[in-house]
Enzyme design. Structure first.
Site, short mmCIF file in Angstrom:
data_model
loop_
_atom_site.label_atom_id
_atom_site.label_comp_id
_atom_site.label_asym_id
_atom_site.label_seq_id
_atom_site.Cartn_x
_atom_site.Cartn_y
_atom_site.Cartn_z
N GLU A 203 14.08 33.97 0.56
CA GLU A 203 14.86 35.21 0.76
C GLU A 203 14.11 36.23 1.59
O GLU A 203 13.60 37.23 1.05
CB GLU A 203 15.27 35.79 -0.60
CG GLU A 203 16.07 34.79 -1.42
CD GLU A 203 16.61 35.37 -2.72
OE1 GLU A 203 16.22 36.49 -3.08
OE2 GLU A 203 17.41 34.69 -3.37
N GLU A 310 20.67 25.63 -3.92
CA GLU A 310 20.97 26.37 -5.16
C GLU A 310 22.46 26.57 -5.35
O GLU A 310 22.94 27.64 -5.73
CB GLU A 310 20.29 27.77 -5.13
CG GLU A 310 18.80 27.72 -4.94
CD GLU A 310 18.13 29.08 -5.02
OE1 GLU A 310 18.75 30.05 -5.52
OE2 GLU A 310 16.97 29.19 -4.58
C1 XIL Z 1 17.19 33.12 -10.68
C2 XIL Z 1 17.23 32.37 -11.99
O1 XIL Z 1 18.38 31.58 -12.02
C3 XIL Z 1 17.25 33.35 -13.13
O2 XIL Z 1 17.19 32.65 -14.36
C4 XIL Z 1 16.08 34.32 -13.00
O3 XIL Z 1 16.17 35.27 -14.00
C5 XIL Z 1 16.13 35.00 -11.66
O4 XIL Z 1 16.09 34.01 -10.64
N1 XIL Z 1 17.78 32.90 -5.65
C6 XIL Z 1 16.68 32.15 -5.98
C7 XIL Z 1 16.45 31.76 -7.38
O5 XIL Z 1 15.94 31.73 -5.09
O6 XIL Z 1 15.10 31.61 -7.70
C8 XIL Z 1 17.12 32.70 -8.34
O7 XIL Z 1 16.99 32.19 -9.64
C9 XIL Z 1 18.57 32.90 -7.97
C10 XIL Z 1 18.69 33.48 -6.58
#
Ligand code: XIL
Length: 391
Positions: A203, A310
């Site tokens: 990100e 994701e």
């Molecule tokens: C999120 C997890 O799903 C949560 O459990 C945690 O509290 C925060 O992070 N983008 C990403 C992930 O790259 O690592 C994130 O995961 C969601 C958004």
């Protein structure tokens, strides 16, 4: 009195030794020479609500071998993924993988790749300046080994889920660099040969396509991206290194900026092997499959792999059969794009089932984002993926 204390202590010691010897198998990463010493000093570690037995040397010890579920229990999705040479993955929590239960069974039954949902986040893995805690990741890795699964590393550099001590630091630029280098190198070195691909930077762009002014950007400088990739490559020259981003699946300012960055990094010989597309989507506004295909193609032309890293497709409540059918079409279209792109073979969802999704606490008015329902039963989206993978 002292006799009683002595007797008590002897009993405790005997208990610890008896427990330790036959039952605490060191992790695969524990050098054999450290085994006996480590198993003499077990204690409990609690991090992020999860409990692990740890050794004095900071190694994670398991009470018994991790459950072997696959191939005895094998679902259609995983079977077809194996046949097609496709990696169908999910993010996972570590603790429920220690035992056989609905969660761990669904993980090994339906997926052949896992990624730690939080286990490698800075605040978990590096909670204090001089302390790393690999318990969650070691658990996930051992479960993957027991069930023949591939593992993605996620993430090495991110602005979120940092422990308070990092945010409170006041350092020179050189010291910030040293800190980040230590973190990146430590993680990649520890899992060299076991984790073959990493989201090195996660990100990094704002929506309009400029770099976010993250803690790393501000303190290390914009070159933090390139440096992190080089450090990761030095730590494991065989690892495949990714930049992972959200809202870049369509052709837009952000994906154009990502493309330009990738082009520049490659032109300067920076080790970059792929782009991860997170795809946290909504059922009401899905991406355009043709654009996603074009996007994947242009990164492919740079010689880069692409992965869906994701995926979830949240539905505005109330969830209806029509919404679920539309959600299934979205999952299917994205799997089709991936299968027809020569540089895509990895399709990862962010959570095992609707019971476990982060959407439940981040976007409460939305729900039902994944392919298994709250009871770990297949949803229409699951069967849509199965249909797409059918030879
Ligand atoms: C999120 C997890 O799903 C949560 O459990 C945690 O509290 C925060 O992070 N983008 C990403 C992930 O790259 O690592 C994130 O995961 C969601 C958004």
């Amino acid at each position: 009195m002292s006799c009683r204390i002595l007797a008590g202590l002897t009993l405790i010691l005997m208990f610890v030794r008896c427990q330790a010897k036959p039952e605490f198998a060191p992790t695969p990463t524990l050098p054999p020479s450290l085994g006996p010493t480590a198993t003499l000093f077990p204690w409990i570690s609690e991090r992020g609500g999860q409990t692990f037995l740890k050794s004095r040397l900071g190694k994670c010890l398991f009470r018994s071998p991790l459950p072997v579920i696959y191939p005895a229990t094998s679902g259609k999705l995983r079977e077809l993924a194996e046949v097609n040479g496709v990696w169908v993955g999910t993010s996972v929590a570590a603790n429920p993988l220690l035992r056989k239960n609905e969660y761990s069974t669904a993980v090994a039954r339906d997926f052949n790749l896992i990624v730690p949902e939080v286990g490698l986040k800075f605040e978990i893995v590096h909670p204090e300046p001089d302390r790393y805690d690999f318990c969650q990741m070691d658990t996930i890795l051992a479960f993957a080994e027991a069930n023949g699964m591939r593992v993605r590393g996620h993430p090495l550099v991110w602005e979120q889920q940092l422990p308070p001590w990092v945010r409170e630091l006041s350092l020179s630029q050189e010291q910030w660099k040293a800190l980040l280098q230590d973190h990146v190198s430590r993680l990649v070195t520890r899992y060299r040969g076991e984790i073959e691909e990493w989201d090195v930077v996660n990100e990094l762009f704002k929506e309009e396509g400029t770099l976010k002014e993250t803690i790393w950007y501000e303190n290390v400088g914009p070159e933090y991206i390139e440096l992190a990739l080089r450090w990761a490559h030095d730590a494991d020259p065989n690892a495949r290194l990714f930049i992972n981003e959200f809202a870049t699946e369509n052709l837009n300012s952000k994906s154009n900026a990502l493309y330009a960055l990738a082009q520049d990094l490659l032109a300067r010989g920076v080790p970059l092997h792929g782009i991860g597309f997170q795809m946290h989507l909504t059922e009401s506004n899905p991406p355009n499959p043709a654009q996603v295909a074009d996007n994947f193609r242009r990164f492919g032309e740079l010689g880069l792999e692409v992965q869906i890293t994701e995926l979830d497709v949240r539905i505005l409540k109330p969830v209806t059969p029509e919404n679920l059918a539309h959600q299934a079409e979205i999952y299917q279209a994205l799997m089709e794009v991936c299968l027809s792109a020569p540089n895509c073979d990895t399709f990862v969802m962010w959570g095992v089932s609707d019971r476990n999704s982060w959407i439940n606490y981040v976007h409460e008015e939305w729900g039902s984002p994944l392919i298994l329902d709250e009871a770990y039963a297949p949803k229409p989206a699951y069967w849509a993926l199965v249909e797409t993978l059918q030879p």
